[in-house]
Design an enzyme around this catalytic site. Structure first.
Site, PDB file in Angstrom:
ATOM      1  N   ASN A 259      51.120  51.928  28.798  1.00 16.82           N
ATOM      2  CA  ASN A 259      51.071  53.337  28.380  1.00 16.82           C
ATOM      3  C   ASN A 259      50.977  54.333  29.536  1.00 16.82           C
ATOM      4  OD1 ASN A 259      48.518  52.780  29.178  1.00 16.82           O
ATOM      5  ND2 ASN A 259      47.503  53.602  27.364  1.00 16.82           N
TER       6      ASN A 259
ATOM      7  N   ASP B 273      31.684  32.372  32.577  1.00 14.04           N
ATOM      8  CA  ASP B 273      31.323  32.988  33.851  1.00 14.04           C
ATOM      9  C   ASP B 273      29.950  32.504  34.332  1.00 14.04           C
ATOM     10  OD1 ASP B 273      32.159  35.255  35.710  1.00 14.04           O
ATOM     11  OD2 ASP B 273      30.170  35.949  35.149  1.00 14.04           O
TER      12      ASP B 273
ATOM     13  N   GLU C 236      32.548  28.149  34.950  1.00 17.74           N
ATOM     14  CA  GLU C 236      32.591  28.576  36.350  1.00 17.74           C
ATOM     15  C   GLU C 236      31.222  28.326  36.959  1.00 17.74           C
ATOM     16  OE1 GLU C 236      33.199  32.394  39.271  1.00 17.74           O
ATOM     17  OE2 GLU C 236      31.796  32.367  37.622  1.00 17.74           O
TER      18      GLU C 236
ATOM     19  N   ASP D 206      37.307  34.993  28.449  1.00 19.40           N
ATOM     20  CA  ASP D 206      36.241  34.923  29.437  1.00 19.40           C
ATOM     21  C   ASP D 206      34.933  35.195  28.689  1.00 19.40           C
ATOM     22  OD1 ASP D 206      34.986  34.968  32.053  1.00 19.40           O
ATOM     23  OD2 ASP D 206      36.923  35.637  32.830  1.00 19.40           O
TER      24      ASP D 206
ATOM     25  N   HIS E 123      40.638  35.756  40.470  1.00 18.13           N
ATOM     26  CA  HIS E 123      40.475  37.197  40.734  1.00 18.13           C
ATOM     27  C   HIS E 123      39.393  37.483  41.771  1.00 18.13           C
ATOM     28  CE1 HIS E 123      37.412  36.002  37.951  1.00 18.13           C
ATOM     29  NE2 HIS E 123      36.758  37.116  38.184  1.00 18.13           N
ATOM     30  N   ASP E 124      38.701  36.451  42.249  1.00 18.14           N
ATOM     31  CA  ASP E 124      37.659  36.633  43.269  1.00 18.14           C
ATOM     32  C   ASP E 124      38.087  36.129  44.646  1.00 18.14           C
ATOM     33  OD1 ASP E 124      35.865  37.519  41.274  1.00 18.14           O
ATOM     34  OD2 ASP E 124      35.154  35.475  40.892  1.00 18.14           O
TER      35      ASP E 124
HETATM   36  O1  TEU Z   1      31.929  35.199  39.944  1.00 12.55           O
HETATM   37  C1  TEU Z   1      30.856  34.463  40.411  1.00 12.55           C
HETATM   38  C2  TEU Z   1      30.746  34.167  41.864  1.00 12.55           C
HETATM   39  O2  TEU Z   1      29.838  33.489  42.220  1.00 12.55           O
HETATM   40  C3  TEU Z   1      31.626  34.607  42.934  1.00 12.55           C
HETATM   41  O3  TEU Z   1      32.849  34.022  42.967  1.00 12.55           O
HETATM   42  C4  TEU Z   1      31.633  36.116  43.020  1.00 12.55           C
HETATM   43  O4  TEU Z   1      32.889  36.601  42.712  1.00 12.55           O
HETATM   44  C5  TEU Z   1      31.301  36.645  44.370  1.00 12.55           C
HETATM   45  O5  TEU Z   1      32.464  36.653  45.129  1.00 12.55           O
HETATM   46  C6  TEU Z   1      30.224  35.987  45.138  1.00 12.55           C
HETATM   47  O6  TEU Z   1      30.392  36.235  46.499  1.00 12.55           O
HETATM   48  C7  TEU Z   1      31.962  35.562  38.594  1.00 12.55           C
HETATM   49  C8  TEU Z   1      33.214  36.370  38.323  1.00 12.55           C
HETATM   50  O7  TEU Z   1      34.328  35.564  38.539  1.00 12.55           O
HETATM   51  C9  TEU Z   1      33.183  37.588  39.185  1.00 12.55           C
HETATM   52  O8  TEU Z   1      34.362  38.340  39.091  1.00 12.55           O
HETATM   53  C10 TEU Z   1      31.995  38.421  38.767  1.00 12.55           C
HETATM   54  O9  TEU Z   1      31.848  39.510  39.629  1.00 12.55           O
HETATM   55  C11 TEU Z   1      30.703  37.607  38.777  1.00 12.55           C
HETATM   56  O10 TEU Z   1      30.836  36.321  38.202  1.00 12.55           O
HETATM   57  C12 TEU Z   1      29.658  38.329  37.953  1.00 12.55           C
HETATM   58  O11 TEU Z   1      30.009  38.312  36.604  1.00 12.55           O
HETATM   59 CA    CA Z   2      47.257  51.103  30.193  1.00 15.10          CA
END
Ligand code: TEU
Ligand code: CA
Length: 591
Positions: free
Chosen positions: A31, A234, A293, A106, A365-366
């Site tokens: 959008n 998570d 995770e 998630d 994504h991390d």
């Molecule tokens: O991540 C948990 C985690 O321990 C790490 O990978 C974190 O991203 C960080 O880099 C530690 O240095 C999970 C999620 O994947 C992350 O995106 C969130 O920020 C976090 O939990 C909290 O919910």
């Molecule tokens: Ca959008």
């Protein structure tokens, strides 16, 4: 349950599946508001179906103040308006199922947002019926509750120790948070502190309280009843804390203590996951997938978590192989030694060979982009190093996860200054490091290599202005290299990273040795070559990969043994049995 376990141990469907992770904010904007959304995902499903993936995992799409891009949830039973509505979600889910794929949500239940009604009620005061749903503690005796953080008061909350923490802090213990600063937030009204292992806007739930656990199980059932196919959980190995919350050993910076021995795989974590399994999953059809995770999880715990007979989770995300190139911290960059990578992944392969199951990932994504991290993202070697890395990962035993854009060989982003950095972890680290006297330019270098925004720049669909991600202004700028690295170009080029990933996924679907074969590491001491075999019944696969930008001779015995054995997959055209070209990878198949 014992029966369930037996069945799962043999042919659970997710053993031959490939999961694709979508970070909704950055995938496709329908959008023009610059933020990816559910309708955008629905419109791109044919691309994913063509790639061949079996399961989609969505990073959080629930209502959230977006302090940590949705990992701070304020309502577990709705959709964030930025991303759409429940009706949009149902449409997406139906479209995924129509294409024969599955959808995994998630589940973020170690903590909620501080704006979740549970926490709002908990914060009302020590007599709140939900006070015990979170970790509230009085100031440490002898500590000075008004001393530190004074002046940084916001909305009645004072950060515990952002300025002068350490041993004088009045916080209940000395733990640091994952996002810099203390893990405690002072609440002025009650004089107490609450625990937040992540941001102050992510208070930790108290799983000791059975009402909390039942509330979580209820919301999980609600999504399963809606038709979702499982959960990625998570930081689920952090939910059980030692209730004494003891001080941890001081970090190198001398400011905060390491609380992880008291919350990583804490005393009741297996009990909680077994209870969750009974309350949520038992008796449901077999189509579900659960992956926990688990930062800091050991192989010993992972075996317990993933033993089907115990009824906990199907697999875990472990972090060993993505920490091998850390120095003093994740932002302190140290080169990877290939022998360390082989030792680590090899140990997890053999450790979960008889019992349990591995997940396989380079990216999420991390994490920084793998081609920039373990490969070479320059124009000459990007495609070959990205396809080599994909080949090595997908040929291990376990369930592979592809993070959006990995199948295009997307690279880290060229952030010019801290102004360009969005992520809460990166900004917190920058502020703390610079305050501690580190050179800002060097801190920024660390962020460029390791910052989470590298994974979060928008998906590169085509060469147009904002890479076809949005018609508006993207929330995070697209990588300028989208003019050459994009899905449209990759789909049109049979030699692209995309088509190589498509072939890897197809190979897993057609070749039982990829799914079930045993794993034997070869050349464990070689710093340049990654080599292993997979053997199942009469089939043996040999995977041979060059982790360098130079040609490397194939050891003579291997070359002789495999010279005439056909290739099922390669990334460098016709092979020379005696030498691997830069970043070359091959899979031979002998029957
Ligand atoms: O991540 C948990 C985690 O321990 C790490 O990978 C974190 O991203 C960080 O880099 C530690 O240095 C999970 C999620 O994947 C992350 O995106 C969130 O920020 C976090 O939990 C909290 O919910
Ligand atoms: Ca959008």
């Amino acid at each position: 349950m014992a029966l369930d376990g037996l069945r799962d141990a043999h042919d659970a469907w997710w053993k031959s599946a490939v999961v694709y992770q979508i970070y909704p904010r950055s995938f496709a904007d329908s959008n023009g508001d610059g933020i990816g959304d559910l309708a955008g995902i629905t419109a791109r499903l044919d691309y994913l179906k063509e790639l061949g993936v079996d399961v989609l995992w969505l990073s959080p799409v629930y209502p959230s103040p977006q302090d940590d891009n949705g990992y701070d949830i304020s309502d577990y039973r709705d959709i964030e308006p930025l991303f759409g509505t429940l009706a949009d979600f149902d449409r997406l889910l139906a479209s995924v199922h129509e294409r024969g794929m599955r959808l995994v949500m998630d589940l973020v239940v170690n903590h909620t947002s501080d704006e979740h009604p549970w926490f709002r009620e908990s914060r009302e005061g020590p007599n709140s019926a939900k006070r015990d749903w979170y970790w509230w503690r009085p100031a440490r005796k002898g500590g000075d509750a008004t001393g530190e953080g004074a002046g940084s008061e916001s909305a009645g909350l004072v950060s515990a120790g952002s300025e002068s923490a350490g041993s004088e802090s009045a916080a209940p213990n000395n733990w640091g948070s994952f996002f810099s600063g203390s893990a405690w937030q002072h609440d002025v009204a009650s004089g107490e502190y609450y625990l937040h292992l992540f941001s102050p806007k992510q208070p930790d739930l108290n799983w000791e309280n059975p009402q909390v656990r039942q509330a979580v199980y209820a919301l999980m059932r609600w999504w399963l009843d809606r038709g979702v196919d499982g959960f990625r959980m998570d930081v689920i190995n952090l939910i059980s804390k030692d209730p004494d919350l003891p001080d941890g050993a001081l970090h190198g910076d001398g400011l905060y203590g390491d609380g992880s021995p008291y919350y990583i795989c804490g005393p009741r974590v297996h009990e909680y996951l077994q209870e969750m399994h009974r309350e949520v999953f038992a008796g449901r059809p077999e189509r579900l997938l659960t992956v926990g995770e688990m930062p800091g999880v050991t192989l010993e715990h992972a075996r317990l978590f993933t033993d089907p007979a115990r009824g906990e989770v199907d697999m875990v995300f472990q972090f060993e192989h993505v920490g091998l190139d850390f120095g003093r911290s994740k932002f302190d960059v140290r080169p990877l030694r290939l022998t360390d990578l082989k030792a680590s992944l090899g140990r997890w392969q053999s450790g979960l060979a008889e019992v349990g199951w591995n997940s396989l990932y380079w990216n999420n994504h991390d994490q920084p982009r793998i081609v920039s991290r373990f490969g070479d993202d320059g124009p000459e070697h990007r495609v070959r190093s990205a396809t080599m890395l994909g080949t090595v990962l997908h040929l291990h035993r376990g369930t592979p996860y592809v993070y959006q854009g990995e199948e295009l060989g997307m690279t880290n982003a060229p952030f010019a200054s801290i102004e360009d950095v969005h992520d809460i972890e990166a900004r917190g680290h920058y502020a703390q490091a610079v305050r501690a006297g580190e050179d800002p330019a060097r801190v920024l270098d660390g962020l460029r290599a390791r910052g989470r925004d590298n994974a979060r720049t928008p998906m590169q669909w085509d060469a147009s202005e904002h890479a076809g991600f949005t018609t508006g202004i993207p929330w995070l700028p697209v990588n300028p290299n989208h003019t050459t690295i994009n899905a449209a170009a990759a789909v049109a080029d049979p030699e692209s990273v995309y088509h190589h990933y498509r072939r890897l996924i197809a190979l897993r679907h057609s070749e039982p040795a990829v799914v079930h074969g045993d794993f034997t590491m070869l050349l464990a001491d070689d710093e340049r070559l990654y080599a292993f075999t997979r053997r199942y019944r009469d089939t043996t696969l040999l995977v041979l990969a060059n982790f360098t930008g130079e040609a490397v001779p194939v050891p003579a015995d291997l070359a002789a043994e495999w010279a005439d054995v056909p290739l099922v997959l390669g990334n460098a055209g016709p092979i020379d049995a005696t030498v691997l070209r830069p970043w070359e990878a091959r899979v031979h198949r002998r029957v």
